[in-house]
Design a protein around this motif. Sequence first.
Motif, PDB file in Angstrom:
ATOM      1  N   PRO A  74      -9.974  -1.918   3.066  1.00 20.41           N
ATOM      2  CA  PRO A  74      -8.562  -1.980   2.695  1.00 20.41           C
ATOM      3  C   PRO A  74      -7.664  -1.891   3.926  1.00 20.41           C
ATOM      4  N   TYR A  75      -6.515  -2.558   3.855  1.00 19.36           N
ATOM      5  CA  TYR A  75      -5.572  -2.495   4.972  1.00 19.36           C
ATOM      6  C   TYR A  75      -4.145  -2.439   4.447  1.00 19.36           C
ATOM      7  N   VAL A  76      -3.264  -1.883   5.281  1.00 22.45           N
ATOM      8  CA  VAL A  76      -1.820  -2.027   5.104  1.00 22.45           C
ATOM      9  C   VAL A  76      -1.296  -2.682   6.371  1.00 22.45           C
ATOM     10  N   ALA A  77      -0.281  -3.507   6.232  1.00 17.50           N
ATOM     11  CA  ALA A  77       0.183  -4.303   7.368  1.00 17.50           C
ATOM     12  C   ALA A  77       1.690  -4.494   7.304  1.00 17.50           C
ATOM     13  N   ALA A  78       2.270  -4.750   8.470  1.00 16.90           N
ATOM     14  CA  ALA A  78       3.711  -5.018   8.534  1.00 16.90           C
ATOM     15  C   ALA A  78       4.022  -5.817   9.791  1.00 16.90           C
ATOM     16  N   ARG A  79       4.938  -6.746   9.651  1.00 18.76           N
ATOM     17  CA  ARG A  79       5.529  -7.468  10.792  1.00 18.76           C
ATOM     18  C   ARG A  79       6.997  -7.080  10.813  1.00 18.76           C
ATOM     19  N   PHE A  80       7.458  -6.506  11.909  1.00 18.22           N
ATOM     20  CA  PHE A  80       8.805  -5.929  11.885  1.00 18.22           C
ATOM     21  C   PHE A  80       9.426  -5.919  13.274  1.00 18.22           C
ATOM     22  N   LEU A  81      10.721  -5.720  13.295  1.00 15.19           N
ATOM     23  CA  LEU A  81      11.480  -5.649  14.546  1.00 15.19           C
ATOM     24  C   LEU A  81      11.634  -4.201  14.974  1.00 15.19           C
ATOM     25  N   ASP A  82      11.523  -3.971  16.259  1.00 18.67           N
ATOM     26  CA  ASP A  82      11.680  -2.627  16.804  1.00 18.67           C
ATOM     27  C   ASP A  82      13.144  -2.204  16.681  1.00 18.67           C
ATOM     28  N   HIS A 142       6.900  -6.479  16.308  1.00 18.73           N
ATOM     29  CA  HIS A 142       5.597  -5.816  16.199  1.00 18.73           C
ATOM     30  C   HIS A 142       4.793  -6.419  15.050  1.00 18.73           C
ATOM     31  N   PHE A 143       3.482  -6.498  15.262  1.00 16.39           N
ATOM     32  CA  PHE A 143       2.530  -6.916  14.232  1.00 16.39           C
ATOM     33  C   PHE A 143       1.532  -5.767  14.101  1.00 16.39           C
ATOM     34  N   ALA A 144       1.525  -5.080  12.976  1.00 16.69           N
ATOM     35  CA  ALA A 144       0.736  -3.854  12.839  1.00 16.69           C
ATOM     36  C   ALA A 144      -0.133  -3.894  11.591  1.00 16.69           C
ATOM     37  N   VAL A 145      -1.375  -3.447  11.751  1.00 16.18           N
ATOM     38  CA  VAL A 145      -2.308  -3.331  10.623  1.00 16.18           C
ATOM     39  C   VAL A 145      -3.044  -2.007  10.774  1.00 16.18           C
ATOM     40  N   TRP A 146      -3.143  -1.279   9.669  1.00 11.57           N
ATOM     41  CA  TRP A 146      -3.914  -0.030   9.648  1.00 11.57           C
ATOM     42  C   TRP A 146      -4.984  -0.132   8.576  1.00 11.57           C
ATOM     43  N   PHE A 147      -6.189   0.307   8.928  1.00  6.70           N
ATOM     44  CA  PHE A 147      -7.309   0.318   8.000  1.00  6.70           C
ATOM     45  C   PHE A 147      -7.586   1.764   7.591  1.00  6.70           C
ATOM     46  N   PRO A 148      -6.961   2.247   6.525  1.00  5.98           N
ATOM     47  CA  PRO A 148      -7.142   3.649   6.136  1.00  5.98           C
ATOM     48  C   PRO A 148      -8.574   3.900   5.654  1.00  5.98           C
ATOM     49  N   PRO A 149      -9.065   5.129   5.836  1.00 12.14           N
ATOM     50  CA  PRO A 149     -10.444   5.450   5.441  1.00 12.14           C
ATOM     51  C   PRO A 149     -10.587   5.692   3.939  1.00 12.14           C
ATOM     52  N   PRO A 186     -12.185   3.772   0.138  1.00  9.83           N
ATOM     53  CA  PRO A 186     -13.111   2.745  -0.341  1.00  9.83           C
ATOM     54  C   PRO A 186     -12.354   1.506  -0.817  1.00  9.83           C
ATOM     55  N   PRO A 187     -13.015   0.357  -0.829  1.00  9.58           N
ATOM     56  CA  PRO A 187     -12.324  -0.887  -1.214  1.00  9.58           C
ATOM     57  C   PRO A 187     -11.754  -0.859  -2.622  1.00  9.58           C
ATOM     58  N   GLU A 188     -12.376  -0.107  -3.537  1.00  6.53           N
ATOM     59  CA  GLU A 188     -11.854  -0.058  -4.904  1.00  6.53           C
ATOM     60  C   GLU A 188     -10.525   0.694  -4.994  1.00  6.53           C
ATOM     61  N   ALA A 189     -10.122   1.355  -3.912  1.00  8.27           N
ATOM     62  CA  ALA A 189      -8.846   2.083  -3.901  1.00  8.27           C
ATOM     63  C   ALA A 189      -7.689   1.235  -3.391  1.00  8.27           C
ATOM     64  N   VAL A 190      -7.935  -0.042  -3.095  1.00  3.84           N
ATOM     65  CA  VAL A 190      -6.919  -0.859  -2.438  1.00  3.84           C
ATOM     66  C   VAL A 190      -5.622  -0.944  -3.247  1.00  3.84           C
ATOM     67  N   GLU A 191      -5.716  -1.042  -4.569  1.00  2.00           N
ATOM     68  CA  GLU A 191      -4.501  -1.197  -5.371  1.00  2.00           C
ATOM     69  C   GLU A 191      -3.669   0.078  -5.422  1.00  2.00           C
ATOM     70  N   SER A 192      -4.227   1.197  -4.989  1.00  2.00           N
ATOM     71  CA  SER A 192      -3.496   2.462  -4.989  1.00  2.00           C
ATOM     72  C   SER A 192      -2.726   2.702  -3.694  1.00  2.00           C
ATOM     73  N   LEU A 193      -2.934   1.842  -2.702  1.00  2.00           N
ATOM     74  CA  LEU A 193      -2.316   2.093  -1.399  1.00  2.00           C
ATOM     75  C   LEU A 193      -0.790   2.125  -1.426  1.00  2.00           C
ATOM     76  N   PRO A 194      -0.101   1.248  -2.165  1.00  2.00           N
ATOM     77  CA  PRO A 194       1.366   1.330  -2.179  1.00  2.00           C
ATOM     78  C   PRO A 194       1.904   2.672  -2.642  1.00  2.00           C
ATOM     79  N   GLY A 195       1.164   3.373  -3.496  1.00  2.00           N
ATOM     80  CA  GLY A 195       1.615   4.681  -3.939  1.00  2.00           C
ATOM     81  C   GLY A 195       1.142   5.816  -3.055  1.00  2.00           C
ATOM     82  N   ALA A 196       0.219   5.536  -2.132  1.00  2.00           N
ATOM     83  CA  ALA A 196      -0.357   6.586  -1.298  1.00  2.00           C
ATOM     84  C   ALA A 196       0.160   6.564   0.135  1.00  2.00           C
TER      85      ALA A 196
END
Length: 240
Positions: free
Chosen positions: A77-85, A98-105, A107-117
């Motif tokens: 799973p990842y969260v990502a953003a393209r944004f201006l400083d 900036h182009f940023a991606v984070w791979f939180p630790p 499981p893949p089945e938790a991907v749909e919960s990321l916006p709330g977490a």
Amino acid sequence: MLVRAPLPLVETSRLLWRTRGEHWDYELICVPEIPALPAWLTTLEAMIGDADAGAGEPRYGLLEIDGRGPEEPRAYPYVAARFLDPARKDWTGRQVQHFAVWFPPVPPEAVESLPGAVPADWHLRVLDGLAGTYGSGEVFGLPEAEIRAWKRSHQESRAATALAIVKRTPPVALLGGEALPARWKRGPTVKKKSPEPPGAAGLVVAGAGPSGKGRRFGCFTIGAMMLVAFCQLMIACGAS
């Protein structure tokens, strides 16, 4: 499986970040160890290449890495953003992007919960955490004269040195304060092949090499050619 609480820390070992400095052009200043890929630009482009930097829209999705053996594909799973400083500009006065991606630790089945977490402004919080490394004179503020000298005389690239400096960033906490309101977008599931294991290319070459019979034939051919050359040399000497 659902993620019940905000994830507290962002570590550089799970962070992918591309940006520029005041005088130098866009480079990867942080690449993740988990997951690991030999190259990241096409992956980054697939995740947020079409995003509007001015909107700073947060995205989430999955990166799937297919193994070259019998193992199942691995999903991250990842969260990502393209944004201006909000604070930094380049030497021409343009806002740094900036182009940023984070791979939180998780499981893949938790991907749909990321916006709330994950806080929607997670990227701005991480950017604040990078102030002491990326934002320093050693990286962002590197003068143009040093950049030019670097290209001529340094064996190690400026990008490699920036990576080493930014890697020292302490884990960035995402807890605390109120997150900026934002509307998350489901990003694409990006599929990649896993890198070749070390020595794989050498093993392929060795396995494709000549058999014992082929090697004996090669030695015979070389010997015959040397004998012919020697005879021609002796004839030439006798004629002279």
